[in-house]
Structure formats: C-alpha cells, structure tokens
Design a protein around this motif. Sequence first.
Motif, PDB file in Angstrom:
ATOM      1  N   SER A   1     -10.459   1.624  -1.600  1.00 20.30           N
ATOM      2  CA  SER A   1      -9.860   2.669  -2.429  1.00 20.30           C
ATOM      3  C   SER A   1      -8.405   2.964  -2.059  1.00 20.30           C
ATOM      4  O   SER A   1      -7.900   4.066  -2.309  1.00 20.30           O
ATOM      5  CB  SER A   1     -10.685   3.958  -2.344  1.00 20.30           C
ATOM      6  N   GLN A   2      -7.745   1.987  -1.455  1.00 22.22           N
ATOM      7  CA  GLN A   2      -6.327   2.159  -1.159  1.00 22.22           C
ATOM      8  C   GLN A   2      -5.516   2.075  -2.448  1.00 22.22           C
ATOM      9  O   GLN A   2      -5.789   1.249  -3.318  1.00 22.22           O
ATOM     10  CB  GLN A   2      -5.842   1.083  -0.192  1.00 22.22           C
ATOM     11  N   LEU A   3      -4.519   2.931  -2.568  1.00 17.31           N
ATOM     12  CA  LEU A   3      -3.625   2.870  -3.709  1.00 17.31           C
ATOM     13  C   LEU A   3      -2.545   1.837  -3.424  1.00 17.31           C
ATOM     14  O   LEU A   3      -1.828   1.936  -2.430  1.00 17.31           O
ATOM     15  CB  LEU A   3      -2.988   4.233  -3.983  1.00 17.31           C
ATOM     16  N   ILE A   4      -2.451   0.842  -4.310  1.00 20.35           N
ATOM     17  CA  ILE A   4      -1.491  -0.233  -4.098  1.00 20.35           C
ATOM     18  C   ILE A   4      -0.539  -0.330  -5.285  1.00 20.35           C
ATOM     19  O   ILE A   4      -0.852   0.141  -6.381  1.00 20.35           O
ATOM     20  CB  ILE A   4      -2.197  -1.593  -3.881  1.00 20.35           C
ATOM     21  N   VAL A   5       0.596  -0.939  -5.047  1.00 21.44           N
ATOM     22  CA  VAL A   5       1.569  -1.214  -6.103  1.00 21.44           C
ATOM     23  C   VAL A   5       1.832  -2.712  -6.103  1.00 21.44           C
ATOM     24  O   VAL A   5       2.325  -3.262  -5.109  1.00 21.44           O
ATOM     25  CB  VAL A   5       2.891  -0.459  -5.883  1.00 21.44           C
TER      26      VAL A   5
ATOM     27  N   VAL B   1       0.847  -1.193   0.000  1.00 16.82           N
ATOM     28  CA  VAL B   1       0.000   0.000   0.000  1.00 16.82           C
ATOM     29  C   VAL B   1       0.882   1.242   0.000  1.00 16.82           C
ATOM     30  O   VAL B   1       1.865   1.322   0.750  1.00 16.82           O
ATOM     31  CB  VAL B   1      -0.935   0.009   1.222  1.00 16.82           C
ATOM     32  N   VAL B   2       0.550   2.200  -0.848  1.00 18.56           N
ATOM     33  CA  VAL B   2       1.319   3.437  -0.939  1.00 18.56           C
ATOM     34  C   VAL B   2       1.116   4.270   0.327  1.00 18.56           C
ATOM     35  O   VAL B   2      -0.017   4.492   0.770  1.00 18.56           O
ATOM     36  CB  VAL B   2       0.903   4.257  -2.181  1.00 18.56           C
ATOM     37  N   ASP B   3       2.206   4.710   0.909  1.00 14.17           N
ATOM     38  CA  ASP B   3       2.171   5.599   2.073  1.00 14.17           C
ATOM     39  C   ASP B   3       2.025   7.032   1.568  1.00 14.17           C
ATOM     40  O   ASP B   3       2.997   7.661   1.146  1.00 14.17           O
ATOM     41  CB  ASP B   3       3.455   5.440   2.886  1.00 14.17           C
ATOM     42  N   PHE B   4       0.804   7.566   1.636  1.00 16.44           N
ATOM     43  CA  PHE B   4       0.543   8.883   1.072  1.00 16.44           C
ATOM     44  C   PHE B   4       1.345   9.983   1.759  1.00 16.44           C
ATOM     45  O   PHE B   4       1.721  10.982   1.134  1.00 16.44           O
ATOM     46  CB  PHE B   4      -0.956   9.201   1.144  1.00 16.44           C
ATOM     47  N   GLU B   5       1.613   9.823   3.030  1.00 12.42           N
ATOM     48  CA  GLU B   5       2.347  10.862   3.754  1.00 12.42           C
ATOM     49  C   GLU B   5       3.769  11.015   3.249  1.00 12.42           C
ATOM     50  O   GLU B   5       4.362  12.095   3.354  1.00 12.42           O
ATOM     51  CB  GLU B   5       2.342  10.534   5.254  1.00 12.42           C
ATOM     52  N   LYS B   6       4.320   9.956   2.697  1.00 11.02           N
ATOM     53  CA  LYS B   6       5.700   9.987   2.225  1.00 11.02           C
ATOM     54  C   LYS B   6       5.797  10.010   0.698  1.00 11.02           C
ATOM     55  O   LYS B   6       6.896  10.141   0.163  1.00 11.02           O
ATOM     56  CB  LYS B   6       6.457   8.771   2.763  1.00 11.02           C
ATOM     57  N   TRP B   7       4.655   9.902   0.029  1.00 13.40           N
ATOM     58  CA  TRP B   7       4.669   9.805  -1.434  1.00 13.40           C
ATOM     59  C   TRP B   7       4.759  11.189  -2.054  1.00 13.40           C
ATOM     60  O   TRP B   7       3.922  12.073  -1.779  1.00 13.40           O
ATOM     61  CB  TRP B   7       3.412   9.091  -1.917  1.00 13.40           C
TER      62      TRP B   7
ATOM     63  N   ARG C   1       2.492  -0.080 -12.188  1.00 12.41           N
ATOM     64  CA  ARG C   1       1.966  -1.247 -11.470  1.00 12.41           C
ATOM     65  C   ARG C   1       0.970  -0.835 -10.387  1.00 12.41           C
ATOM     66  O   ARG C   1       0.653  -1.611  -9.504  1.00 12.41           O
ATOM     67  CB  ARG C   1       3.123  -2.033 -10.845  1.00 12.41           C
ATOM     68  N   MET C   2       0.487   0.408 -10.471  1.00  6.76           N
ATOM     69  CA  MET C   2      -0.430   0.921  -9.454  1.00  6.76           C
ATOM     70  C   MET C   2      -1.884   0.616  -9.811  1.00  6.76           C
ATOM     71  O   MET C   2      -2.282   0.670 -10.969  1.00  6.76           O
ATOM     72  CB  MET C   2      -0.250   2.430  -9.296  1.00  6.76           C
ATOM     73  N   ARG C   3      -2.660   0.329  -8.788  1.00  5.84           N
ATOM     74  CA  ARG C   3      -4.089   0.085  -8.942  1.00  5.84           C
ATOM     75  C   ARG C   3      -4.795   0.563  -7.670  1.00  5.84           C
ATOM     76  O   ARG C   3      -4.154   0.805  -6.652  1.00  5.84           O
ATOM     77  CB  ARG C   3      -4.404  -1.408  -9.144  1.00  5.84           C
ATOM     78  N   LEU C   4      -6.116   0.630  -7.711  1.00  6.00           N
ATOM     79  CA  LEU C   4      -6.892   0.892  -6.510  1.00  6.00           C
ATOM     80  C   LEU C   4      -7.328  -0.435  -5.920  1.00  6.00           C
ATOM     81  O   LEU C   4      -7.968  -1.252  -6.594  1.00  6.00           O
ATOM     82  CB  LEU C   4      -8.120   1.758  -6.823  1.00  6.00           C
ATOM     83  N   GLY C   5      -6.972  -0.676  -4.667  1.00  3.99           N
ATOM     84  CA  GLY C   5      -7.329  -1.910  -3.989  1.00  3.99           C
ATOM     85  C   GLY C   5      -8.580  -1.749  -3.161  1.00  3.99           C
ATOM     86  O   GLY C   5      -9.421  -0.871  -3.418  1.00  3.99           O
ATOM     87  N   GLU C   6      -8.712  -2.584  -2.147  1.00  5.74           N
ATOM     88  CA  GLU C   6      -9.877  -2.517  -1.268  1.00  5.74           C
ATOM     89  C   GLU C   6      -9.894  -1.198  -0.510  1.00  5.74           C
ATOM     90  O   GLU C   6      -8.844  -0.634  -0.175  1.00  5.74           O
ATOM     91  CB  GLU C   6      -9.858  -3.691  -0.290  1.00  5.74           C
TER      92      GLU C   6
ATOM     93  N   THR D   1      -7.491  12.712  -9.497  1.00  3.71           N
ATOM     94  CA  THR D   1      -8.563  11.761  -9.197  1.00  3.71           C
ATOM     95  C   THR D   1      -9.814  12.449  -8.657  1.00  3.71           C
ATOM     96  O   THR D   1     -10.902  11.884  -8.690  1.00  3.71           O
ATOM     97  CB  THR D   1      -8.115  10.704  -8.168  1.00  3.71           C
ATOM     98  N   GLU D   2      -9.649  13.696  -8.171  1.00  6.43           N
ATOM     99  CA  GLU D   2     -10.782  14.391  -7.578  1.00  6.43           C
ATOM    100  C   GLU D   2     -11.245  15.599  -8.394  1.00  6.43           C
ATOM    101  O   GLU D   2     -12.445  15.842  -8.513  1.00  6.43           O
ATOM    102  CB  GLU D   2     -10.438  14.844  -6.155  1.00  6.43           C
ATOM    103  N   ARG D   3     -10.321  16.345  -8.966  1.00  7.78           N
ATOM    104  CA  ARG D   3     -10.695  17.590  -9.650  1.00  7.78           C
ATOM    105  C   ARG D   3     -10.675  17.464 -11.176  1.00  7.78           C
ATOM    106  O   ARG D   3     -11.564  17.957 -11.859  1.00  7.78           O
ATOM    107  CB  ARG D   3      -9.770  18.722  -9.211  1.00  7.78           C
ATOM    108  N   LEU D   4      -9.649  16.846 -11.699  1.00  8.34           N
ATOM    109  CA  LEU D   4      -9.526  16.733 -13.150  1.00  8.34           C
ATOM    110  C   LEU D   4      -9.192  15.282 -13.498  1.00  8.34           C
ATOM    111  O   LEU D   4      -8.037  14.894 -13.580  1.00  8.34           O
ATOM    112  CB  LEU D   4      -8.426  17.670 -13.669  1.00  8.34           C
ATOM    113  N   LYS D   5     -10.247  14.492 -13.691  1.00  6.87           N
ATOM    114  CA  LYS D   5     -10.069  13.061 -13.938  1.00  6.87           C
ATOM    115  C   LYS D   5      -9.730  12.828 -15.412  1.00  6.87           C
ATOM    116  O   LYS D   5     -10.626  12.736 -16.247  1.00  6.87           O
ATOM    117  CB  LYS D   5     -11.335  12.304 -13.547  1.00  6.87           C
TER     118      LYS D   5
END
Length: 225
Positions: free
Chosen positions: A75-79, A4-10, A68-73, A20-24
């Motif tokens: 809506s977690q971003l996974i690699v 799972v991608v650590d958003f705080e460090k990404w 290799r990124m996808r949305l997992g369970e 993903t929220e404003r300009l898809k």
Amino acid sequence: MFHVVDFEKWERREHFKYYTERLKCAYSITANLDVTLFKESLRKNNLKFYPSFIYCVSYNINSMPEFRMRLGENSQLIVYDIVHPNYTIFHKDDHTFSDIWSEYTDDFYKFYDNYKCDMKKYSHIKGVKIKANQPKNFYCISCVPWLTFTGYSTYSSESTPSLMPIITYGKYHEENGKWLMPFTVTISHAVADGYHVSKLINSIQETIDKQSFLVSDGVLTPPDA
C-alpha cells in the motif's frame, strides 16, 4: 520505474489520508476544449485526430506527478516516471469495443508510429483486452464521438476510487466559428484537487493551441510548474 512518496515531506499527506480513510470519493470535471487550431493544423499535416490528441493528453499527464500516482506493494504510494495511454477501438460491425495500449514517448512522431503499428496489428481483433502485457503504469482515455455532452461520470459500484485518471472526450461541434469538444477528467480526490485538474485541462489547451510538437524533432519540453 517509480519512486515512493515521502509522506513526511508531502504537502498533501493529510488530504490523502482523509480521502482514502474517511471520505473515499472521486469526482469528474467536464470542460470544453477549443480544437479549432488543432483540427486545422492536423489537416494541413495529414495527421489523424485520435492519436494526435492522445499524445497531447499523455504528454500533459506525464508532466504532472498527481496523475502518475498509484498504490504499490504494501500500500505504498508511488509515482511512476512515465504512464502509457490505454485507449479503445470501436468495432463498427457489431458495435463492441476493445482495449489497447501503446507505449508513450515524448517524441510525437515516435508515439504516432507506435500507435499506427498497434492499430495495424490489433484493430481487427475482438475482445476487451487485445494486446498482452499491459503495464501497471497506464491510464485510460476513450472517446464518445457520437455525442456532445456537458457532463460525464465514471464510477464502479462498491469500489475504492482509482488513483488512475480516466479521460473521456466527446464529439466536437461548431459554435460561433469555433470547434469545441467536451473533455472530462475523473480522478480520486486523494491525489488531485480541482486545482490540479484545472491545471491539466488548461495545459492541454495550451498544447493543442501551440502545436509545437509538430516541429521536425517532435519533442516538447515540460510546461512550467
């Protein structure tokens, strides 16, 4: 397996949120690959272009986490640790196609054998999805061998752009003594920018030029970051 991608460090967290929220949006980049050396090497080694090229693309996609990124369970971003190619088979008798996937491995000859086994078993079966148990960790690659194009775009109406890369390549043609082939990457802007797609395409060109996967063990080492 995946992490799972650590958003705080990404470093791309703000870009991902924006796209993903404003300009898809997704985008496509088309460039010519020089397959001159690649074609000649495959001819000398009696290898087919289609599976050999799928391997080269898969190897480089698996070398870059952005593809290799996808949305997992939840809506977690996974690699994913690894992604497998899902490619198409064209049926000449009725001009339809079928989807099929093969298990990817860094060992070129093992992957080539996986491809041959799948083609032998499934190539005469009709339908969109003809091989069961398609894994979630796949990407799409297909060929338009009847046309040398200068641009190609893949999209779905009223849908969120897929994080999965979509690869399309066309008919190679001779130009000034070189064989050039159009190659298109379509990807969501949320996970990859022009820098990443450029790096992918340049790395694929380097791989098909060096052809180091054709040595006896058939195993490549990842390119430098």
